[in-house]
Design a protein around this motif. Structure first.
Motif, PDB file in Angstrom:
ATOM      1  N   ASP A  85      -8.249  -0.208   7.555  1.00 42.20           N
ATOM      2  CA  ASP A  85      -7.050  -1.033   7.335  1.00 42.20           C
ATOM      3  C   ASP A  85      -7.217  -1.903   6.096  1.00 42.20           C
ATOM      4  O   ASP A  85      -6.291  -2.032   5.281  1.00 42.20           O
ATOM      5  N   ALA A  86      -8.398  -2.508   5.957  1.00 41.76           N
ATOM      6  CA  ALA A  86      -8.651  -3.362   4.787  1.00 41.76           C
ATOM      7  C   ALA A  86      -8.603  -2.536   3.503  1.00 41.76           C
ATOM      8  O   ALA A  86      -8.068  -3.009   2.481  1.00 41.76           O
ATOM      9  N   ASN A  87      -9.134  -1.313   3.529  1.00 39.21           N
ATOM     10  CA  ASN A  87      -9.077  -0.435   2.351  1.00 39.21           C
ATOM     11  C   ASN A  87      -7.638  -0.102   1.991  1.00 39.21           C
ATOM     12  O   ASN A  87      -7.273  -0.101   0.808  1.00 39.21           O
ATOM     13  N   GLN A 126      -4.967  -1.904   2.668  1.00 38.43           N
ATOM     14  CA  GLN A 126      -4.366  -3.123   2.128  1.00 38.43           C
ATOM     15  C   GLN A 126      -4.829  -3.346   0.688  1.00 38.43           C
ATOM     16  O   GLN A 126      -4.029  -3.728  -0.175  1.00 38.43           O
ATOM     17  N   LEU A 127      -6.112  -3.103   0.428  1.00 31.97           N
ATOM     18  CA  LEU A 127      -6.645  -3.273  -0.921  1.00 31.97           C
ATOM     19  C   LEU A 127      -5.960  -2.314  -1.886  1.00 31.97           C
ATOM     20  O   LEU A 127      -5.558  -2.718  -2.990  1.00 31.97           O
ATOM     21  N   LYS A 128      -5.816  -1.058  -1.490  1.00 27.52           N
ATOM     22  CA  LYS A 128      -5.142  -0.085  -2.352  1.00 27.52           C
ATOM     23  C   LYS A 128      -3.701  -0.507  -2.616  1.00 27.52           C
ATOM     24  O   LYS A 128      -3.208  -0.422  -3.748  1.00 27.52           O
ATOM     25  N   SER A 129      -3.038  -0.967  -1.578  1.00 28.13           N
ATOM     26  CA  SER A 129      -1.656  -1.419  -1.732  1.00 28.13           C
ATOM     27  C   SER A 129      -1.585  -2.601  -2.702  1.00 28.13           C
ATOM     28  O   SER A 129      -0.723  -2.654  -3.590  1.00 28.13           O
ATOM     29  N   GLN A 130      -2.488  -3.541  -2.552  1.00 31.74           N
ATOM     30  CA  GLN A 130      -2.510  -4.714  -3.434  1.00 31.74           C
ATOM     31  C   GLN A 130      -2.889  -4.314  -4.857  1.00 31.74           C
ATOM     32  O   GLN A 130      -2.363  -4.883  -5.824  1.00 31.74           O
ATOM     33  N   GLN A 131      -3.767  -3.321  -5.000  1.00 35.91           N
ATOM     34  CA  GLN A 131      -4.121  -2.849  -6.341  1.00 35.91           C
ATOM     35  C   GLN A 131      -2.908  -2.222  -7.021  1.00 35.91           C
ATOM     36  O   GLN A 131      -2.653  -2.458  -8.208  1.00 35.91           O
TER      37      GLN A 131
END
Length: 132
Positions: A91-93, A95-100
């Motif tokens: 999930d954190a990955n 979210q990180l991809k989405s934020q990137q």
């Protein structure tokens, strides 16, 4: 235990002996079977020792089974925890991809706006020169 049955009769010298000579005066056991009793006593002692070992092994096995059960439960709990943490990491990955992606989009927009600002700034300078 094997029972020994003599195949031959006792020698005549022993048969002719008086009972006082053939029997222990202390315990009343015939000298002819005394050594058999001693051998049987040794076997009994050995078997008692063996039984103590096996009784101890049963207790050790119970203890080991309990430890194994505890370790199995711990393993299952760790497995569940691991799965939960793996899901959280995934999930954190995401979210990180989405934020990137959002960050890259904002960077492009910023770059575009900076470019437009430079153009507007140049236009502004050109208009100032004409107005003077």
């Amino acid at each position: 235990m094997d029972r020994h049955i003599p195949m031959h009769a006792l020698p005549e010298e022993i048969q002719k002996m008086s009972p006082e000579e053939k029997v222990c005066k202390y315990c009343g056991v015939s000298y002819l079977i005394l050594h058999e009793f001693k051998a049987m006593e040794e076997k009994v002692k050995a078997m008692e020792e063996e039984m103590k070992f096996y009784q101890g092994s049963v207790e050790r096995e119970k203890t080991l089974q309990e430890k194994l059960q505890c370790l199995s439960q711990d393993f299952e709990q760790y497995k569940i925890d691991n799965e939960s943490k793996t899901e959280r990491i995934q999930d954190a990955n995401m979210q990180l991809k989405s934020q990137q992606k959002e960050f890259q989009r904002v960077q492009k927009e910023l770059s575009h706006l900076q470019h437009e600002l430079k153009i507007k700034h140049r236009q502004s300078q050109v208009f100032r020169l004409f107005l003077w």
